[in-house]
Design a protein around this motif. Structure first.
Motif, PDB file in Angstrom:
ATOM      1  N   MET A  61     -21.307  73.076  -1.403  1.00 50.36           N
ATOM      2  CA  MET A  61     -21.105  71.707  -0.958  1.00 50.36           C
ATOM      3  C   MET A  61     -19.930  71.672   0.016  1.00 50.36           C
ATOM      4  SD  MET A  61     -20.452  68.202  -3.061  1.00 50.36           S
ATOM      5  CE  MET A  61     -22.130  68.250  -3.610  1.00 50.36           C
ATOM      6  N   ILE A  62     -20.153  71.163   1.196  1.00 53.30           N
ATOM      7  CA  ILE A  62     -19.117  71.067   2.226  1.00 53.30           C
ATOM      8  C   ILE A  62     -18.556  69.650   2.191  1.00 53.30           C
ATOM      9  CG2 ILE A  62     -18.623  71.209   4.694  1.00 53.30           C
ATOM     10  CD1 ILE A  62     -21.130  73.185   4.737  1.00 53.30           C
ATOM     11  N   THR A  63     -17.247  69.551   1.997  1.00 56.25           N
ATOM     12  CA  THR A  63     -16.606  68.259   1.816  1.00 56.25           C
ATOM     13  C   THR A  63     -15.607  67.982   2.915  1.00 56.25           C
ATOM     14  OG1 THR A  63     -16.823  68.478  -0.585  1.00 56.25           O
ATOM     15  CG2 THR A  63     -15.205  66.875   0.213  1.00 56.25           C
ATOM     16  N   MET A  64     -15.688  66.797   3.488  1.00 52.84           N
ATOM     17  CA  MET A  64     -14.645  66.332   4.409  1.00 52.84           C
ATOM     18  C   MET A  64     -13.684  65.495   3.582  1.00 52.84           C
ATOM     19  SD  MET A  64     -16.427  65.765   8.111  1.00 52.84           S
ATOM     20  CE  MET A  64     -16.473  64.019   8.036  1.00 52.84           C
ATOM     21  N   ILE A  65     -12.388  65.695   3.797  1.00 54.55           N
ATOM     22  CA  ILE A  65     -11.381  64.931   3.073  1.00 54.55           C
ATOM     23  C   ILE A  65     -10.411  64.343   4.088  1.00 54.55           C
ATOM     24  CG2 ILE A  65      -9.979  67.003   2.597  1.00 54.55           C
ATOM     25  CD1 ILE A  65      -9.250  65.646  -0.124  1.00 54.55           C
ATOM     26  N   ALA A  66     -10.173  63.038   3.968  1.00 53.32           N
ATOM     27  CA  ALA A  66      -9.329  62.357   4.951  1.00 53.32           C
ATOM     28  C   ALA A  66      -8.748  61.089   4.357  1.00 53.32           C
ATOM     29  CB  ALA A  66     -10.161  61.995   6.188  1.00 53.32           C
ATOM     30  N   ALA A  67      -7.681  60.613   4.981  1.00 49.51           N
ATOM     31  CA  ALA A  67      -7.146  59.275   4.727  1.00 49.51           C
ATOM     32  C   ALA A  67      -7.240  58.538   6.052  1.00 49.51           C
ATOM     33  CB  ALA A  67      -5.703  59.349   4.240  1.00 49.51           C
ATOM     34  N   ALA A  68      -7.876  57.378   6.022  1.00 46.28           N
ATOM     35  CA  ALA A  68      -8.094  56.626   7.260  1.00 46.28           C
ATOM     36  C   ALA A  68      -7.843  55.140   7.019  1.00 46.28           C
ATOM     37  CB  ALA A  68      -9.529  56.836   7.765  1.00 46.28           C
ATOM     38  N   GLY A  69      -7.315  54.488   8.041  1.00 52.28           N
ATOM     39  CA  GLY A  69      -7.080  53.049   7.978  1.00 52.28           C
ATOM     40  C   GLY A  69      -8.385  52.267   8.041  1.00 52.28           C
ATOM     41  N   GLU A  70      -8.267  50.962   7.995  1.00 47.72           N
ATOM     42  CA  GLU A  70      -9.441  50.078   8.004  1.00 47.72           C
ATOM     43  C   GLU A  70     -10.320  50.267   9.236  1.00 47.72           C
ATOM     44  OE1 GLU A  70     -10.455  48.288   5.593  1.00 47.72           O
ATOM     45  OE2 GLU A  70      -8.704  48.046   4.320  1.00 47.72           O
ATOM     46  N   ASN A  71      -9.731  50.701  10.344  1.00 42.60           N
ATOM     47  CA  ASN A  71     -10.478  50.930  11.584  1.00 42.60           C
ATOM     48  C   ASN A  71     -10.622  52.421  11.883  1.00 42.60           C
ATOM     49  OD1 ASN A  71     -10.826  48.097  12.258  1.00 42.60           O
ATOM     50  ND2 ASN A  71      -8.607  48.103  12.562  1.00 42.60           N
ATOM     51  N   ASN A  72     -10.631  53.229  10.826  1.00 39.05           N
ATOM     52  CA  ASN A  72     -10.789  54.691  10.896  1.00 39.05           C
ATOM     53  C   ASN A  72      -9.612  55.420  11.534  1.00 39.05           C
ATOM     54  OD1 ASN A  72     -13.189  54.832   9.469  1.00 39.05           O
ATOM     55  ND2 ASN A  72     -14.413  54.474  11.289  1.00 39.05           N
ATOM     56  N   GLU A  73      -8.449  54.778  11.606  1.00 42.04           N
ATOM     57  CA  GLU A  73      -7.270  55.437  12.170  1.00 42.04           C
ATOM     58  C   GLU A  73      -6.842  56.588  11.258  1.00 42.04           C
ATOM     59  OE1 GLU A  73      -7.231  51.002  12.498  1.00 42.04           O
ATOM     60  OE2 GLU A  73      -6.652  52.156  10.848  1.00 42.04           O
ATOM     61  N   LEU A  74      -6.525  57.725  11.876  1.00 46.36           N
ATOM     62  CA  LEU A  74      -6.045  58.886  11.135  1.00 46.36           C
ATOM     63  C   LEU A  74      -4.561  59.154  11.382  1.00 46.36           C
ATOM     64  CD1 LEU A  74      -8.925  61.441  11.807  1.00 46.36           C
ATOM     65  CD2 LEU A  74      -8.369  60.395   9.601  1.00 46.36           C
ATOM     66  N   GLY A  75      -4.141  59.048  12.643  1.00 50.35           N
ATOM     67  CA  GLY A  75      -2.766  59.415  12.937  1.00 50.35           C
ATOM     68  C   GLY A  75      -2.383  59.122  14.363  1.00 50.35           C
ATOM     69  N   LYS A  76      -1.148  59.516  14.670  1.00 51.17           N
ATOM     70  CA  LYS A  76      -0.611  59.369  16.018  1.00 51.17           C
ATOM     71  C   LYS A  76       0.322  60.542  16.284  1.00 51.17           C
ATOM     72  CE  LYS A  76       2.273  56.375  18.913  1.00 51.17           C
ATOM     73  NZ  LYS A  76       1.587  56.634  20.143  1.00 51.17           N
ATOM     74  N   ASP A  77       0.224  61.107  17.482  1.00 47.87           N
ATOM     75  CA  ASP A  77       1.087  62.222  17.884  1.00 47.87           C
ATOM     76  C   ASP A  77       1.088  63.337  16.838  1.00 47.87           C
ATOM     77  OD1 ASP A  77       1.716  60.790  20.190  1.00 47.87           O
ATOM     78  OD2 ASP A  77       3.466  59.849  19.249  1.00 47.87           O
ATOM     79  N   ASN A  78      -0.096  63.636  16.303  1.00 49.57           N
ATOM     80  CA  ASN A  78      -0.286  64.704  15.332  1.00 49.57           C
ATOM     81  C   ASN A  78       0.473  64.487  14.028  1.00 49.57           C
ATOM     82  OD1 ASN A  78      -1.906  66.964  14.927  1.00 49.57           O
ATOM     83  ND2 ASN A  78      -0.152  68.321  15.107  1.00 49.57           N
ATOM     84  N   GLY A  79       0.705  63.224  13.692  1.00 49.54           N
ATOM     85  CA  GLY A  79       1.338  62.894  12.418  1.00 49.54           C
ATOM     86  C   GLY A  79       0.583  61.769  11.748  1.00 49.54           C
ATOM     87  N   LEU A  80       0.884  61.544  10.477  1.00 48.25           N
ATOM     88  CA  LEU A  80       0.244  60.468   9.738  1.00 48.25           C
ATOM     89  C   LEU A  80       0.937  59.140  10.030  1.00 48.25           C
ATOM     90  CD1 LEU A  80      -0.220  62.240   6.279  1.00 48.25           C
ATOM     91  CD2 LEU A  80      -1.935  61.872   8.059  1.00 48.25           C
ATOM     92  N   LEU A  81       0.234  58.054   9.774  1.00 43.56           N
ATOM     93  CA  LEU A  81       0.759  56.713  10.026  1.00 43.56           C
ATOM     94  C   LEU A  81       1.328  56.076   8.761  1.00 43.56           C
ATOM     95  CD1 LEU A  81      -2.309  55.625  12.151  1.00 43.56           C
ATOM     96  CD2 LEU A  81      -0.012  56.059  13.018  1.00 43.56           C
ATOM     97  N   TRP A  82       1.266  56.795   7.643  1.00 44.69           N
ATOM     98  CA  TRP A  82       1.704  56.266   6.356  1.00 44.69           C
ATOM     99  C   TRP A  82       2.179  57.424   5.501  1.00 44.69           C
ATOM    100  CZ3 TRP A  82      -3.307  55.277   8.241  1.00 44.69           C
ATOM    101  CH2 TRP A  82      -4.217  56.314   7.992  1.00 44.69           C
ATOM    102  N   HIS A  83       2.851  57.099   4.416  1.00 43.58           N
ATOM    103  CA  HIS A  83       3.300  58.087   3.439  1.00 43.58           C
ATOM    104  C   HIS A  83       2.781  57.633   2.074  1.00 43.58           C
ATOM    105  CE1 HIS A  83       5.776  61.174   1.627  1.00 43.58           C
ATOM    106  NE2 HIS A  83       6.206  60.268   0.766  1.00 43.58           N
ATOM    107  N   LEU A  84       1.808  58.367   1.542  1.00 38.83           N
ATOM    108  CA  LEU A  84       1.169  57.999   0.281  1.00 38.83           C
ATOM    109  C   LEU A  84       1.247  59.182  -0.688  1.00 38.83           C
ATOM    110  CD1 LEU A  84      -2.032  56.304   1.781  1.00 38.83           C
ATOM    111  CD2 LEU A  84       0.089  55.171   1.062  1.00 38.83           C
TER     112      LEU A  84
END
Length: 161
Positions: free
Chosen positions: A1-24
């Protein structure tokens, strides 16, 4: 089973300048629990965003650069090569960034998505859209905002229909 794992904002935002937009912190803990002992497939920029390779995981780094070499990385030049190398792992994880998720979506059987409840206008990297016609939400766990988490979020598990 191949799994994609991600954290994304409401509009599919992942990050900016190769960093995350939040700390969870709880999401980091979950990421570690799910991916430890597995192959993790990522792009070069994602690999280089880590201070050092993540422990107890095999790092498969996809890059166009034929001369790229880094300690702790197994370098490949396509998603197909990464999946071939990780074929004996019961669940290799595709961990980003945006282009790697796009490349991986056609191969994925499962998506572990942390949906961060917020809109992040500064984002420059996004998780790909995926069709609810082809994917089924099988699990959903809410996590409220608290003193360690500036945003509320939901762990969502999706599988191919």
């Amino acid at each position: 089973m191949i799994t994609m794992i991600a954290a994304a904002g409401e509009n599919n935002e992942l990050g900016k300048d190769n960093g995350l937009l939040w700390h969870l912190p709880d999401d980091f803990k979950r990421f570690k629990e799910l991916t430890t002992t597995h192959y993790i497939i990522m792009g070069r920029k994602t690999f280089e965003s880590f201070p050092k390779p993540l422990p107890n995981r095999t790092h498969l780094v996809i890059t166009r650069n034929k001369n790229y070499k880094k300690p702790g990385a197994v370098v490949v030049h396509s998603m197909e090569d990464a999946l071939e190398i990780s074929k004996n792992d019961s669940q290799p994880f595709i961990i980003g960034g945006g282009e790697i998720y796009k490349m991986g979506l056609p191969f994925a059987d499962k998506i572990e998505l942390t949906r961060v409840h917020g809109a992040f206008k500064d984002a420059d990297t996004f998780f790909p859209e995926f069709s609810k016609d082809h994917w089924q939400l099988i699990s959903k766990t809410e996590h409220a905002k608290d003193e360690k988490h500036k945003y509320s979020f939901t762990y969502e598990t999706w599988i191919q229909k």
